[in-house]
Design a protein around this motif. Structure first.
Motif, PDB file in Angstrom:
ATOM      1  N   VAL A   5       1.155   0.064  -2.272  1.00 47.94           N
ATOM      2  CA  VAL A   5       0.098  -0.669  -1.583  1.00 47.94           C
ATOM      3  C   VAL A   5       0.222  -2.155  -1.907  1.00 47.94           C
ATOM      4  N   LEU A   6       0.298  -2.975  -0.862  1.00 46.57           N
ATOM      5  CA  LEU A   6       0.319  -4.428  -1.018  1.00 46.57           C
ATOM      6  C   LEU A   6      -1.066  -4.966  -0.667  1.00 46.57           C
ATOM      7  N   GLU A   7      -1.743  -5.489  -1.679  1.00 46.20           N
ATOM      8  CA  GLU A   7      -3.050  -6.110  -1.493  1.00 46.20           C
ATOM      9  C   GLU A   7      -2.865  -7.610  -1.723  1.00 46.20           C
ATOM     10  N   ASN A 510       8.806  -8.690  -1.877  1.00 43.37           N
ATOM     11  CA  ASN A 510       8.131  -7.891  -2.900  1.00 43.37           C
ATOM     12  C   ASN A 510       9.080  -6.812  -3.392  1.00 43.37           C
ATOM     13  N   TYR A 511       9.179  -6.719  -4.728  1.00 40.65           N
ATOM     14  CA  TYR A 511       9.994  -5.630  -5.282  1.00 40.65           C
ATOM     15  C   TYR A 511       9.286  -4.303  -5.051  1.00 40.65           C
ATOM     16  N   GLY A 588      -5.795  -5.922   6.805  1.00 42.54           N
ATOM     17  CA  GLY A 588      -6.166  -5.543   5.450  1.00 42.54           C
ATOM     18  C   GLY A 588      -4.922  -5.304   4.613  1.00 42.54           C
ATOM     19  N   ASN A 589      -4.940  -4.274   3.774  1.00 40.40           N
ATOM     20  CA  ASN A 589      -3.807  -3.973   2.903  1.00 40.40           C
ATOM     21  C   ASN A 589      -2.686  -3.291   3.680  1.00 40.40           C
TER      22      ASN A 589
END
Length: 600
Positions: A5-7, A510-511, A588-589
């Protein structure tokens, strides 16, 4: 099957390496951050199908006493007003010119007046208005008359009565206003003499300009229900809301003014102008203002006059000014001054320097929101000032792109405005990748001015040469003007005036797992209020400096739960984009469906 999950916090961050901005949004166009999340900007609709004449540099909206909306637009060649669904040309006659001392000569028993007007540029048959002349040989030869040209520096007109002597005179305040529309100004800046007048390091430090190298810009403000208009380095004009009449010169005001504004005390200010005393020389640091409640009274020696003249200390030149509450802000090319009304007859206003090395780069490169101001400095950095504090640099994590591609010698075209419906400040500027006109913008969410952790900056590709916040009128929206002179309501609808509205937003690298290669199988986007299709792409790579691999997922329609995608790597960027009419989404996320495939 792991799900990642990317927030992501609000705001773009692109001035460092893409991996340094991990966990952030890195790039985008026409997507803003509002209430902590990203969403596509609103659309725009034409206010009127008739374009303005010329390239617009200033647009200003106000209401008259009947609560009717007026929109004034100053272009390089005209002054126009929108009222009642129609566009009207109110370009003033001019320019008004202050002649030298005693420029009139008469002959006994003759009504012919000879005028000395150096380099007048007029032709026989033109009409001029003469004002401010004192009596000579029993006549006071003011009025409007056709002329006969004698030389490049002289002409004559015939008054209504004869003089009774051979003499010259007229005094030191004779104003000549040609009765034809104000000639067009420059579209583009060219660089030239004087600090701040063109390209960086052109001319001498802190010296005034010796020529006009600026694109024509305007300062526009309201005097009650009427308009006050000033083309840069020209006179001050007023328009009294009659669409069948032109704006007219305030002939008692200074005739060469850098920037004009109306103070809360109902005084018109001329910032950077010619001095009151003979020889009336232009001084880029002089401030003059009219009497309280009387925009035609500018002489300081009249009984009970509250008109005054001041000169700011230091070097450089006045660039622009603004009203902040009951105060004035005045920017020079190197400093910021605060104007405070003290009410003394001897000195109604005082001006204090509140910051040095923080001047403004152009006449429209500032915005005031409540008790705060934001502007662009000559160094292409952003500054913020709060009443009672000191100017401060405002960090911008996407500033490099703005500074690196600013079109040379065109910084006077930068225009800044608040966008109140979204607590936003917007900066439109000329980007050299697109030419020399304003073609892109930066924007900041206003809480960032207060040092909020929501440091939200964003940008877009959109050609707007003038922009202004929502006018004080019911059912109105922010106003933008494109390079062709088309005026639009902004944040209205979800299309580009009926055509596709294009936008995108992209994360940084992003890793997914620094120790394993991951295979991405799909995405669960978190959209709200989606209108139109949204394209999903994954850009993956195995190492921070390895080759990008771009894989497109399914185009997602409203309500679609998942976009299938097959991409492999250690790092990934996610990109959402659309170009449709209508188009909108709030984000959103991001949830990524991924599984390890090995260590390589």
């Amino acid at each position: 099957m792991p799900r990642i999950v990317l927030e992501l916090p609000p705001g773009l961050n692109s001035d460092d390496t893409t991996y340094s901005a991990a966990g952030r949004w890195a790039d985008g166009s026409n997507v803003r951050f509002w209430r902590g999340k990203a969403e596509a900007v609103g659309g725009w609709e034409a206010i009127i199908n008739t374009p303005l004449t010329g390239v617009c540099r200033k647009v200003f909206g106000w209401t008259d006493n009947a609560n009717n909306l007026n929109i004034a637009a100053g272009t390089h060649s005209a002054l126009q007003v929108y009222q009642g669904g129609a566009l009207f040309d109110i370009t003033p006659f001019g320019p008004p010119t202050l002649l030298g001392n005693n420029p009139l000569a008469v002959t006994n028993a003759s009504p012919v007046v000879t005028v000395t007007h150096v380099a007048h540029g007029l032709t026989t048959g033109d009409s001029v208005n003469i004002s401010g002349a004192t009596t000579l040989a029993t006549i006071t030869p003011n009025g409007t008359f056709p002329i006969t040209v004698l030389t490049a520096d002289t002409y004559t007109y015939t008054f209504s009565s004869n003089a009774n002597n051979n003499t010259s005179g007229g005094g030191g305040r004779v104003i000549i206003t040609p009765q034809k529309a104000l000639p067009a100004g420059n579209i583009d800046g060219t660089g030239g003499a004087g600090y701040g007048t063109g390209t960086y390091s052109t001319g001498t430090w802190s010296s005034p300009s010796t020529a006009d190298y600026f694109p024509r810009t305007w300062s526009l403000s309201a005097w009650g229900e009427n308009l006050i208009a000033n083309p840069r380095n020209g006179g001050i004009f007023t328009w009294t809301n009659n669409t069948s009449s032109r704006a007219t010169a305030i002939v008692t005001a200074p005739t060469q003014v850098t920037y004009a504004l109306v103070a809360p005390t109902r005084q018109v200010f001329a910032l950077g102008c010619n001095a009151e005393a003979f020889p009336y020389a232009f001084d880029p640091l002089i401030i003059r203002h009219s009497s309280i409640g009387n925009n035609g009274e500018w002489l300081t020696n009249l009984a009970a006059s509250t008109a005054r003249e001041y000169r700011l200390p230091g070097g450089g030149r006045i660039v622009c000014g603004a009203v902040m509450g009951e105060n004035l802000l005045i920017w020079t090319s190197s400093a910021l001054y605060l104007g405070t009304f003290v009410g003394s007859l001897a000195q109604p206003w005082r001006f204090d320097k509140v910051g040095d090395q923080c001047g403004c780069i152009g006449p429209n490169a500032f915005a005031v929101v409540g008790q705060q101001a934001m502007w662009v400095g000559p160094n292409l950095q952003f500054y913020v000032y709060t009443l009672g504090s000191q100017p401060a640099l405002m960090p911008c994590p996407i500033q490099d792109d703005f500074a690196d591609f600013m079109a040379p010698a065109q910084t006077d075209k930068i225009t800044m405005s608040s966008v109140a419906p979204f607590d936003e400040v917007r900066i439109d500027y000329p980007d050299s990748r697109d030419g020399v006109e304003c073609s892109r913008y930066l924007a900041a969410h206003i809480p960032t001015l207060m040092g909020s952790p929501e440091n939200a900056w964003y940008r877009g590709v959109m050609a707007r040469t003038a922009f202004v916040d929502t006018p004080p009128s019911p059912n109105s929206y922010p106003i933008g003007v494109d390079t062709s002179g088309n005026m639009f309501w902004h944040e209205k609808g979800q299309s580009a005036n009926g055509g596709p509205l294009s936008w995108f937003i992209e994360t940084a690298d992003n890793y997914l797992d620094p120790n394993s290669v991951m295979q991405m199988r799909g995405l669960w986007p978190d959209f709200k209020d989606q209108v139109g299709p949204v394209s999903v792409q994954v850009i993956s790579r195995f190492y921070p400096q390895a080759t990008d691999y771009t894989v497109s997922g399914q185009i997602m329609g409203p309500g679609q739960e998942r976009s299938d995608v097959r991409a492999t790597g250690r790092l990934a960027k996610i990109r959402y984009s659309a170009s449709a009419s209508p188009s909108f989404a709030r984000f959103g996320n991001i949830t990524i469906d991924a599984t390890p495939t090995g260590r390589r």
